[in-house]
Design a protein around this motif. Structure first.
Motif, PDB file in Angstrom:
ATOM      1  N   LEU A 193     109.724 -37.856 103.847  1.00  0.00           N
ATOM      2  CA  LEU A 193     110.932 -38.368 104.476  1.00  0.00           C
ATOM      3  C   LEU A 193     110.589 -39.655 105.195  1.00  0.00           C
ATOM      4  O   LEU A 193     109.735 -39.667 106.084  1.00  0.00           O
ATOM      5  N   GLN A 194     111.247 -40.748 104.777  1.00  0.00           N
ATOM      6  CA  GLN A 194     110.976 -42.074 105.351  1.00  0.00           C
ATOM      7  C   GLN A 194     109.495 -42.405 105.292  1.00  0.00           C
ATOM      8  O   GLN A 194     108.918 -42.983 106.208  1.00  0.00           O
ATOM      9  N   GLY A 195     108.868 -42.037 104.157  1.00  0.00           N
ATOM     10  CA  GLY A 195     107.470 -42.368 103.960  1.00  0.00           C
ATOM     11  C   GLY A 195     106.495 -41.490 104.714  1.00  0.00           C
ATOM     12  O   GLY A 195     105.291 -41.741 104.673  1.00  0.00           O
ATOM     13  N   GLN A 196     106.972 -40.468 105.407  1.00  0.00           N
ATOM     14  CA  GLN A 196     106.113 -39.586 106.195  1.00  0.00           C
ATOM     15  C   GLN A 196     106.019 -38.212 105.537  1.00  0.00           C
ATOM     16  O   GLN A 196     107.012 -37.649 105.109  1.00  0.00           O
ATOM     17  N   ALA A 197     104.772 -37.678 105.464  1.00  0.00           N
ATOM     18  CA  ALA A 197     104.576 -36.332 104.944  1.00  0.00           C
ATOM     19  C   ALA A 197     105.251 -35.337 105.887  1.00  0.00           C
ATOM     20  O   ALA A 197     105.109 -35.417 107.104  1.00  0.00           O
ATOM     21  N   THR A 198     105.996 -34.423 105.311  1.00  0.00           N
ATOM     22  CA  THR A 198     106.809 -33.483 106.086  1.00  0.00           C
ATOM     23  C   THR A 198     106.723 -32.110 105.451  1.00  0.00           C
ATOM     24  O   THR A 198     106.653 -31.983 104.229  1.00  0.00           O
ATOM     25  N   LEU A 199     106.731 -31.065 106.285  1.00  0.00           N
ATOM     26  CA  LEU A 199     106.808 -29.697 105.785  1.00  0.00           C
ATOM     27  C   LEU A 199     108.254 -29.237 105.897  1.00  0.00           C
ATOM     28  O   LEU A 199     108.829 -29.208 106.976  1.00  0.00           O
ATOM     29  N   SER A 200     108.845 -28.905 104.753  1.00  0.00           N
ATOM     30  CA  SER A 200     110.228 -28.449 104.709  1.00  0.00           C
ATOM     31  C   SER A 200     110.235 -26.951 104.472  1.00  0.00           C
ATOM     32  O   SER A 200     109.599 -26.454 103.533  1.00  0.00           O
ATOM     33  N   CYS A 201     110.947 -26.219 105.320  1.00  0.00           N
ATOM     34  CA  CYS A 201     111.000 -24.758 105.199  1.00  0.00           C
ATOM     35  C   CYS A 201     112.413 -24.312 104.860  1.00  0.00           C
ATOM     36  O   CYS A 201     113.374 -24.677 105.535  1.00  0.00           O
ATOM     37  N   LEU A 202     112.518 -23.514 103.813  1.00  0.00           N
ATOM     38  CA  LEU A 202     113.783 -22.901 103.432  1.00  0.00           C
ATOM     39  C   LEU A 202     113.769 -21.452 103.926  1.00  0.00           C
ATOM     40  O   LEU A 202     112.955 -20.639 103.490  1.00  0.00           O
ATOM     41  N   TYR A 203     114.664 -21.141 104.877  1.00  0.00           N
ATOM     42  CA  TYR A 203     114.775 -19.795 105.431  1.00  0.00           C
ATOM     43  C   TYR A 203     115.804 -19.013 104.607  1.00  0.00           C
ATOM     44  O   TYR A 203     116.971 -19.393 104.547  1.00  0.00           O
ATOM     45  N   HIS A 204     115.371 -17.936 103.973  1.00  0.00           N
ATOM     46  CA  HIS A 204     116.235 -17.143 103.097  1.00  0.00           C
ATOM     47  C   HIS A 204     116.845 -15.974 103.875  1.00  0.00           C
ATOM     48  O   HIS A 204     116.126 -15.117 104.392  1.00  0.00           O
ATOM     49  N   TYR A 205     118.186 -15.932 103.917  1.00  0.00           N
ATOM     50  CA  TYR A 205     118.936 -14.823 104.502  1.00  0.00           C
ATOM     51  C   TYR A 205     119.768 -14.171 103.406  1.00  0.00           C
ATOM     52  O   TYR A 205     119.987 -14.774 102.344  1.00  0.00           O
ATOM     53  N   PRO A 206     120.274 -12.966 103.617  1.00  0.00           N
ATOM     54  CA  PRO A 206     121.050 -12.286 102.573  1.00  0.00           C
ATOM     55  C   PRO A 206     122.271 -13.064 102.111  1.00  0.00           C
ATOM     56  O   PRO A 206     122.618 -13.034 100.924  1.00  0.00           O
ATOM     57  N   THR A 207     122.937 -13.755 103.006  1.00  0.00           N
ATOM     58  CA  THR A 207     124.191 -14.424 102.640  1.00  0.00           C
ATOM     59  C   THR A 207     124.120 -15.950 102.693  1.00  0.00           C
ATOM     60  O   THR A 207     125.083 -16.615 102.319  1.00  0.00           O
ATOM     61  N   GLN A 208     123.009 -16.517 103.168  1.00  0.00           N
ATOM     62  CA  GLN A 208     122.898 -17.970 103.217  1.00  0.00           C
ATOM     63  C   GLN A 208     121.443 -18.383 103.323  1.00  0.00           C
ATOM     64  O   GLN A 208     120.575 -17.574 103.649  1.00  0.00           O
ATOM     65  N   ASP A 209     121.190 -19.645 103.047  1.00  0.00           N
ATOM     66  CA  ASP A 209     119.867 -20.236 103.215  1.00  0.00           C
ATOM     67  C   ASP A 209     119.970 -21.402 104.181  1.00  0.00           C
ATOM     68  O   ASP A 209     120.995 -22.102 104.220  1.00  0.00           O
ATOM     69  N   MET A 210     118.921 -21.627 104.954  1.00  0.00           N
ATOM     70  CA  MET A 210     118.890 -22.748 105.903  1.00  0.00           C
ATOM     71  C   MET A 210     117.595 -23.519 105.706  1.00  0.00           C
ATOM     72  O   MET A 210     116.539 -22.923 105.470  1.00  0.00           O
ATOM     73  N   THR A 211     117.682 -24.827 105.809  1.00  0.00           N
ATOM     74  CA  THR A 211     116.504 -25.684 105.654  1.00  0.00           C
ATOM     75  C   THR A 211     116.201 -26.408 106.955  1.00  0.00           C
ATOM     76  O   THR A 211     117.110 -26.954 107.590  1.00  0.00           O
ATOM     77  N   LYS A 212     114.938 -26.398 107.349  1.00  0.00           N
ATOM     78  CA  LYS A 212     114.487 -27.155 108.508  1.00  0.00           C
ATOM     79  C   LYS A 212     113.244 -27.946 108.120  1.00  0.00           C
ATOM     80  O   LYS A 212     112.400 -27.454 107.382  1.00  0.00           O
ATOM     81  N   ASN A 213     113.166 -29.166 108.609  1.00  0.00           N
ATOM     82  CA  ASN A 213     112.027 -30.033 108.325  1.00  0.00           C
ATOM     83  C   ASN A 213     111.172 -30.208 109.569  1.00  0.00           C
ATOM     84  O   ASN A 213     111.693 -30.373 110.674  1.00  0.00           O
ATOM     85  N   TYR A 214     109.855 -30.191 109.374  1.00  0.00           N
ATOM     86  CA  TYR A 214     108.909 -30.306 110.476  1.00  0.00           C
ATOM     87  C   TYR A 214     107.849 -31.358 110.152  1.00  0.00           C
ATOM     88  O   TYR A 214     107.525 -31.594 108.986  1.00  0.00           O
ATOM     89  N   SER A 215     107.316 -31.981 111.192  1.00  0.00           N
ATOM     90  CA  SER A 215     106.118 -32.792 110.993  1.00  0.00           C
ATOM     91  C   SER A 215     104.999 -31.846 110.555  1.00  0.00           C
ATOM     92  O   SER A 215     105.114 -30.622 110.703  1.00  0.00           O
ATOM     93  N   ILE A 216     103.905 -32.395 110.036  1.00  0.00           N
ATOM     94  CA  ILE A 216     102.816 -31.534 109.562  1.00  0.00           C
ATOM     95  C   ILE A 216     102.291 -30.644 110.681  1.00  0.00           C
ATOM     96  O   ILE A 216     102.124 -29.435 110.506  1.00  0.00           O
TER      97      ILE A 216
END
Length: 404
Positions: free
Chosen positions: A52-75
């Motif tokens: 993201l914007q040239g920076q290495a990022t850890l993206s996490c997809l949180y799986h729930y029964p009825t929806q998924d959520m994505t959050k991005n973190y620095s390394i």
């Protein structure tokens, strides 16, 4: 005497494998499952490394029964989050370029296993996954509303080409965005000819992920599409995304940072570029369509007559000349300009993009470039070019042609 905690030791070794894979750039993905922590109904988590914007990022997809959520973190933040979630999960699977590592825990013990694999195959898979997830998250709710993904958040086969096009557009935007003054929190963007809003929504979603406040207006002539897109924007909570029924003649923004006009027909592209230049936009993105203005004016130079006697060649020459004059005018008015082939946004061969980023404020257009423009016009017998006339305040807003 206390017995050693083998579960903790195995967990620490597994976490070390994660760190080493990220440091050696062999990390593919991490799946944490059988979660037993405090987050209600959380089933599993999938971590991937993206840019993201040239920076290495850890993206996490949180799986729930009825929806998924994505959050991005620095390394560093991502590793802290992984350590926390790892301790609360009974199973973890790490996939790297060189090996797969699995950690399974129960009340009595933990089992750690490793399996080597062919590096080249995994490298291809890793590059494929990073390409898919780099700019637009497949789990984004707007994609389902627009018919790109299904109920299981999988890309619908018939929309695979559109999905690729969306990601390519955001990739181009992202690279150009890094070159302009992106320090401001809010970005005023107008998308002329927004259609069904595929790219408009993707751009809003991308900028939100960069912690920016996108203020985007999609301008579209077809009222049914305006109504549809506004409804989707409201449903997915894109509160600063609005749609306006009209065109470049009827919508006049007061402030403009980014101007987009993809497949604006004939001289509608010239009106759009003029709007961007007039409002001192930092970025202008155009995919011209239906070049009609110069073809009737075109007079073949004697040396080119054997080539341009063929209608298809004359048409191609008129298109190239049209977009060359547009690019040169942008350069003359202080923009760094590129013209390149772009993945077709619809099922059409019109896949050229003009991308311009503001480099300097000028009082008068660059005289040397204007001389180049004049020489080209004289060579081909061109008497009228709309963008030039608009910039010189010599052309009233009139019928700007069809909408393709």
């Amino acid at each position: 005497m206390f017995a050693p905690n083998f579960s903790f030791e195995q967990e620490q070794q597994f976490f070390l494998d994660i760190q080493q894979s990220i440091e050696s750039q062999s990390f593919d993905r991490l799946i944490l499952s059988q979660y037993k922590g405090e987050l209600a109904q959380l089933e599993k988590m999938t971590f991937r490394q993206i840019e993201l914007q040239g920076q290495a990022t850890l993206s996490c997809l949180y799986h729930y029964p009825t929806q998924d959520m994505t959050k991005n973190y620095s390394i560093d933040e991502g590793l802290e989050k992984i350590a926390e979630l790892l301790s609360q999960s009974k199973q973890a699977n790490l996939f790297t370029l060189h090996k797969d590592v699995q950690l399974k825990k129960n009340k009595k013990k933990a089992m750690l296993s490793r399996q080597k694999k062919q590096a080249e195959a995994t490298k291809i898979e890793q590059q494929h996954n990073r390409e898919k997830h780099r700019y637009v998250q497949q789990q984004s709710p707007f994609l389902k509303h627009l018919g790109i993904t299904d109920e299981k958040v999988q890309v619908i086969p018939s929309m695979a080409r559109k999905w690729k096009q969306i990601n390519k557009f955001i990739e181009i935007f992202s690279n150009a965005y890094e070159q302009i003054d992106a320090s401001q929190q809010a970005l005023n963007i107008v998308d002329f000819g927004s259609g069904k809003g595929y790219l408009t929504f993707a751009l809003y979603d991308y900028l939100q992920a960069q912690n920016k406040t996108p203020l985007i207006t999609g301008v579209e002539l077809r009222s049914n599409l305006v109504e549809f897109c506004q409804q989707v924007a409201d449903e997915v909570g894109f509160n600063h995304l609005d749609f306006f029924e009209g065109d470049v003649r009827s919508y006049s923004p007061e402030k403009l940072d980014v101007m987009i006009a993809l497949h604006a027909c004939d001289i509608a592209t010239d009106f759009a570029i003029h709007t961007g230049i007039r409002l001192n936009a930092s970025m202008i993105m155009c995919a011209p369509c239906c070049h009609k203005e110069l073809r009737p004016q075109l007079k073949s130079p004697e040396v080119l007559q054997p080539m341009l006697q063929f209608g298809i060649h004359a048409g191609q020459q008129a298109e190239m000349l049209t977009d060359t004059l547009r690019a040169l005018l942008l350069k003359a008015y202080g923009y760094e300009t590129k013209v390149f082939e772009f993945v077709s946004l619809e099922h059409t061969s019109k896949n050229k993009m003009i991308l311009a980023t503001k480099r300097k404020d000028i009082q008068q257009p660059d005289e040397k470039i204007m001389q180049q423009i004049q020489a080209l016009k004289e060579m081909y017998g061109i008497q009228k070019q709309s963008l030039e006339l608009l910039l010189q305040d010599q052309m009233p807003i009139e019928n700007i042609g069809c909408k393709c």
